[in-house]
Scaffold this active site. Sequence first.
Site: not given
Length: 284
Positions: A36, A39
Amino acid sequence: MPAPYVLDVTDADFETQAIERSKQVPVVVDFWAPWCGPCRTLGPLLERLAEEYAGAFVVAKVNIDENPGLAQAFDVKSVPMVIGLRNGQLGAHFVGAQPEPAIREFLARLLPSVGEQAAAAGAVLLAEGKWDAAEAEFRSALDLEPRSDAAMVGLATVMAQRGEDEAALAMLERVAPGPDRQAADRLAAAIRIRQSGAGDEAGLLARVAADPADIEARFMLAQALAAGERYEEALTHFLEIVGRDRAFRDDGARKAMLDVFELLGPGAELADRFRSELAKVLFR
């Protein structure tokens, strides 16, 4: 990053590391994944703020690839996803990388307010027996937040310790339904039991032995026993009165039993046993 501020949690230890820990300090749960991109932006920001706030909250990082049980339990459909935990309860949450000002607003909603911090400081002082200092903190908390239930319970505790029972009971009546209501009810029950406990126990015992039908003497004896923390004996006499005359003193014996149950707390074997006995008498 210091371990107390940021930690990795798993399906196996989430209950203790996040939920139970949140009863001592707010926990920010960061659901993330190695693949991700956002993230990699949000995670370091949360970690930096955790260090800046120096223990005001803890970041619990959950790798959803390695912990699918948590991802399913919290219905994580997209990462990053962040939730706040406080006192074992879910608070605010958001999905997606957010700018720093938005994260700080999220933390402001999650972390204790200045008034809550004062009430918590008062509770610590109360536990240490520093009554005057505790009172000052509770009053400060109420100046900041007049509806602070924790501060009202704390201040009522100080009042009760000083024998200011009526003021304490009036304060406890203001506590709203919620996390502090049970503590308020228990303290109110303890005050009422103590208030009603004056009496010549030996003399009252002799009166009851001479005349078991002397309900007035039995009631006063039960009150004295309850005030002396001899709860089983007190409940036995109160139960006898309910069986003989439910209306005595405006249902006073049953109400007194409820106060003792409240004082004993949930799950107390003695309270559960006498609740059952009371039900049998009431519905026979």
